[in-house]
Design an enzyme around this catalytic site. Sequence first.
Site, PDB file in Angstrom:
ATOM      1  N   GLU A 166       0.569  -1.252  -0.131  1.00 25.54           N
ATOM      2  CA  GLU A 166      -0.307  -0.209   0.074  1.00 25.54           C
ATOM      3  C   GLU A 166       1.062   1.781   0.511  1.00 25.54           C
ATOM      4  O   GLU A 166       2.137   1.048   0.507  1.00 25.54           O
ATOM      5  CB  GLU A 166      -0.852  -0.180   1.574  1.00 25.54           C
ATOM      6  CG  GLU A 166      -2.149  -0.859   1.105  1.00 25.54           C
ATOM      7  CD  GLU A 166      -3.174  -1.054   2.265  1.00 25.54           C
ATOM      8  OE1 GLU A 166      -2.651  -0.103   2.542  1.00 25.54           O
ATOM      9  OE2 GLU A 166      -3.271  -1.860   2.327  1.00 25.54           O
ATOM     10  N   ASN A 223       6.258 -12.177   4.255  1.00 27.99           N
ATOM     11  CA  ASN A 223       5.281 -11.620   4.884  1.00 27.99           C
ATOM     12  C   ASN A 223       6.146 -11.882   6.085  1.00 27.99           C
ATOM     13  O   ASN A 223       6.437 -10.954   7.460  1.00 27.99           O
ATOM     14  CB  ASN A 223       3.854 -11.193   5.575  1.00 27.99           C
ATOM     15  CG  ASN A 223       3.854 -10.173   3.733  1.00 27.99           C
ATOM     16  OD1 ASN A 223       4.522 -10.120   3.153  1.00 27.99           O
ATOM     17  ND2 ASN A 223       1.810  -9.983   3.765  1.00 27.99           N
ATOM     18  N   CYS A 275      -1.777  -6.741   6.317  1.00 26.98           N
ATOM     19  CA  CYS A 275      -0.583  -8.490   6.603  1.00 26.98           C
ATOM     20  C   CYS A 275      -0.071  -8.833   6.902  1.00 26.98           C
ATOM     21  O   CYS A 275      -0.220  -9.610   7.760  1.00 26.98           O
ATOM     22  CB  CYS A 275      -0.631  -8.390   4.809  1.00 26.98           C
ATOM     23  SG  CYS A 275      -1.348  -7.155   3.561  1.00 26.98           S
TER      24      CYS A 275
HETATM   25  N1  LIG Z   1      -3.802  -4.823   1.460  1.00 25.90           N
HETATM   26  C1  LIG Z   1      -2.568  -4.908   0.821  1.00 25.90           C
HETATM   27  O1  LIG Z   1      -1.943  -4.794   1.056  1.00 25.90           O
HETATM   28  C2  LIG Z   1      -2.634  -6.558   0.621  1.00 25.90           C
HETATM   29  C3  LIG Z   1      -0.974  -7.123  -0.413  1.00 25.90           C
HETATM   30  C4  LIG Z   1      -1.146  -8.526  -0.674  1.00 25.90           C
HETATM   31  C5  LIG Z   1      -2.366  -9.427  -0.041  1.00 25.90           C
HETATM   32  N2  LIG Z   1      -3.455  -8.960   0.319  1.00 25.90           N
HETATM   33  C6  LIG Z   1      -4.637  -9.914   0.510  1.00 25.90           C
HETATM   34  O2  LIG Z   1      -5.966  -9.799  -0.199  1.00 25.90           O
HETATM   35  C7  LIG Z   1      -6.270 -10.301   0.290  1.00 25.90           C
HETATM   36  C8  LIG Z   1      -7.576  -8.556   0.305  1.00 25.90           C
HETATM   37  O3  LIG Z   1      -7.226  -7.973   0.854  1.00 25.90           O
HETATM   38  P1  LIG Z   1      -7.400  -6.298   0.303  1.00 25.90           P
HETATM   39  O4  LIG Z   1      -6.660  -5.266   1.478  1.00 25.90           O
HETATM   40  O5  LIG Z   1      -7.276  -5.608  -0.154  1.00 25.90           O
HETATM   41  O6  LIG Z   1      -8.686  -6.313   1.083  1.00 25.90           O
HETATM   42  P2  LIG Z   1     -10.484  -5.528   1.404  1.00 25.90           P
HETATM   43  O7  LIG Z   1     -10.877  -5.526   2.517  1.00 25.90           O
HETATM   44  O8  LIG Z   1     -10.154  -3.513   0.817  1.00 25.90           O
HETATM   45  O9  LIG Z   1     -11.142  -5.393   0.407  1.00 25.90           O
HETATM   46  C9  LIG Z   1     -11.905  -6.401   0.112  1.00 25.90           C
HETATM   47  C10 LIG Z   1     -12.865  -6.720  -0.488  1.00 25.90           C
HETATM   48  O10 LIG Z   1     -14.067  -7.684  -0.794  1.00 25.90           O
HETATM   49  C11 LIG Z   1     -15.041  -7.290  -1.219  1.00 25.90           C
HETATM   50  N3  LIG Z   1     -16.096  -8.665  -0.862  1.00 25.90           N
HETATM   51  C12 LIG Z   1     -16.164 -10.038   0.595  1.00 25.90           C
HETATM   52  N4  LIG Z   1     -16.831 -10.750  -0.398  1.00 25.90           N
HETATM   53  C13 LIG Z   1     -17.095 -10.789  -1.325  1.00 25.90           C
HETATM   54  C14 LIG Z   1     -17.857 -11.661  -2.828  1.00 25.90           C
HETATM   55  N5  LIG Z   1     -18.111 -12.935  -2.090  1.00 25.90           N
HETATM   56  N6  LIG Z   1     -18.312 -10.740  -3.758  1.00 25.90           N
HETATM   57  C15 LIG Z   1     -17.808  -9.645  -3.661  1.00 25.90           C
HETATM   58  N7  LIG Z   1     -16.661  -9.340  -2.882  1.00 25.90           N
HETATM   59  C16 LIG Z   1     -16.263  -8.929  -1.557  1.00 25.90           C
HETATM   60  C17 LIG Z   1     -14.867  -6.286   0.352  1.00 25.90           C
HETATM   61  O11 LIG Z   1     -16.966  -6.132   0.383  1.00 25.90           O
HETATM   62  C18 LIG Z   1     -13.723  -5.960   0.336  1.00 25.90           C
HETATM   63  O12 LIG Z   1     -14.187  -4.525  -1.053  1.00 25.90           O
HETATM   64  C19 LIG Z   1      -6.787 -10.343   1.700  1.00 25.90           C
HETATM   65  O13 LIG Z   1      -5.992 -11.505   1.094  1.00 25.90           O
HETATM   66  C20 LIG Z   1      -5.226  -9.549   1.960  1.00 25.90           C
HETATM   67  O14 LIG Z   1      -4.213 -10.339   3.008  1.00 25.90           O
HETATM   68  C21 LIG Z   1      -2.858  -7.609   0.826  1.00 25.90           C
END
Ligand SMILES: NC(=O)c1ccc[n+]([C@@H]2O[C@H](COP(=O)([O-])OP(=O)(O)OC[C@H]3O[C@@H](n4cnc5c(N)ncnc54)[C@H](O)[C@@H]3O)[C@@H](O)[C@H]2O)c1
Length: 467
Positions: A166, A223, A275
Site C-alpha cells: 500500500e 510477509n 497483512c
Molecule cells: N492490502 C494489502 O496491502 C494486501 C497486499 C497483498 C495481499 N493482500 C491480501 O489480499 C486480500 C484482499 O485484501 P484487501 O486489503 O484488498 O481487502 P479489502 O478489505 O480492502 O477488500 C476486500 C473486498 O472484497 C469485497 N468482498 C467480500 N466478499 C465479497 C464477495 N463475496 N463478492 C465480491 N466482493 C466481496 C469486500 O466488500 C471488499 O471491498 C487479503 O487476503 C489480503 O491479505 C492484501
Amino acid sequence: MKLTVVGSGYVGLVTGVCFAEVGHDVICVDTDASKIAMLRDNVPPIYEPGLEELLKRNAGHERLQFTTKLSEALLGSSAVFIAVGTPEGEDGSSDLRYVKAVATEIGKLVDGPLLVVVKSTVPVCTCDMVEATIEAELFKRFPLGLESAKAKPWIRVASNPEFLKEGTAIDDFMKPDRIVTGVTDPESAAVFQEMYAPFVQDDPSRLQVMERRSSEMTKYAANAMLATRISFMNELSRLCEEVGSNIDDVRRGIGFDPRIGKKFLYAGPGYGGSCFPKDVEALLSMARQRDCELTVLKAVSHANKTQKMHVARKIHSHFGGDLSGRKIGIWGLAFKPGTDDVREAPALTILSALVHWGARIVVHDPVAKKTFARAWEQAGMKESQISYVEDAYDALDGADALVLLTEWPEYKRPSWSRIRSLLRKPVVFDFRNQYGFKALADAGFHYECVGRPDAQSDSRRQDRKDA
Ligand SMILES: NC(=O)c1ccc[n+]([C@@H]2O[C@H](COP(=O)([O-])OP(=O)(O)OC[C@H]3O[C@@H](n4cnc5c(N)ncnc54)[C@H](O)[C@@H]3O)[C@@H](O)[C@H]2O)c1
C-alpha cells in the site's frame, strides 16, 4: 483478454485498474454497492497514489467496468481473480468465509472454460478447497457426473498471491519484482503468461510457475520474513536504549552488507497494517494445526505486541505514570505513509493506552482520519475520546507533547519554533526516528525516540538502575 476481479478493495481494485491499463477488458465485482457506485463515478473508495488517474483513464476507454453481480461479470471471462478479504479469525487462523462464498457462487454460475485465480492471501491447501467447492456446485447442476457434463475440464484453479505494498501499489503491480503463480497444468501457466506478458516484457523469468501449495506458502514466507526483520530490529533497539548504542547506526552498519540488505530494518512502534500481523498469526495457526512449532515466528509476533506498548510506556513514564488532564498531540494514524489503511496500526494500541491513562488526544493525519475514526469505534472506543484536526499544527495547540506515529513527508521538516510556541511544554516523542535528537535537545526540547541515545537517556538509565 476479458478478466473478472472479485473484491474491489486495496488488492482487487489495483489489480483491476492495472490489467485494464495494459489493454485487458476488466470487470471488477464487489458486494458493497456503495463502493461500486463510487467506482462507477470514478471515485476511488480507498486512498492509493496514482489510482484515481488510472481509474478515470481506463473507465473512460471502457476497458474497466464495475458491478455487484458476478453473473454479469463472468460472461465471456477467461479468468476470474478472487481478491476478497481473509481476515484473522478468533484463533488466529485465516477466515476463509469470503473466499468460499465466491467459490460457491462461481460454481453456481460458470458455464464455460475458466481459470479461477486465488489472489487473496490464503493458507496452504485453500486452492484445493476452492476447487472442491466449485466442483460440488457443478455436481449439483450436473448430477450425472462431472466428466459426462464436461464440466471438470472447464475449471482450473490456480494460486497467484499479491505482493503489492500500500502506498506504492500501482508501481508495484505495474513493475513487479516477481509474479508468483501456482498451477496444476500447463494450460493455466499459459493463461498467466498471456495475462502478465506486458508486466514482464523485459525479463519473462520474473513470472515464476510452481505448484499451488508452494505458491500459497511463498506469500506467507515473504510477509513472515519481513515481519521478522522488523521485530528483530525493534528488540535490538530496546537493548540499544539500555547500553547506549544507536539503532540507526547499527542499521546502516548491517544494511550495507549485501547478504542482509537495507530494507525493513527500521526500528519503530511495531509493524501494523492489514497483512503482517494477520499473516504471521495465520502461519502460526497453520503450523499449530500440524503440530509443527515455529518458535522464531512466535517470538516475532510477541516482540511486535510488546513494542507497541514499549513506546506507549515512554510517554507514560515521562509524565510520572499519570496522564490525567494531559493533552497529547498525535501526528499520523495510518500504519505507514501513503495509505489511509489503519488496520492493526500501532496508533490504535498506543492511543487506547493513552486514553486509558487519562490523556486527552488531538490527532492529525493527512488521509487516515475517517478510516481511523471507524476503526476506533469498531474497537469499542468512544468517538468523544479523540479530536481530529485538519492542520497538523492545530494538534499541538496547548498540548503537553507531540507524538509522531507515521512518517508522512509533511511531518519530516516541521517548524520547530512554531511547535515550541504551540506546545505547553517542549516535549517530543518521535517513534519513527525522523528528527535529529541533538538539534532538538539544543533547541530545548525533551526528545525521546526509538533505540537512539538522546540527551536524557543516560539519566533515564541511571534512574532505572536506582529504582
Ligand atoms: N492490502 C494489502 O496491502 C494486501 C497486499 C497483498 C495481499 N493482500 C491480501 O489480499 C486480500 C484482499 O485484501 P484487501 O486489503 O484488498 O481487502 P479489502 O478489505 O480492502 O477488500 C476486500 C473486498 O472484497 C469485497 N468482498 C467480500 N466478499 C465479497 C464477495 N463475496 N463478492 C465480491 N466482493 C466481496 C469486500 O466488500 C471488499 O471491498 C487479503 O487476503 C489480503 O491479505 C492484501
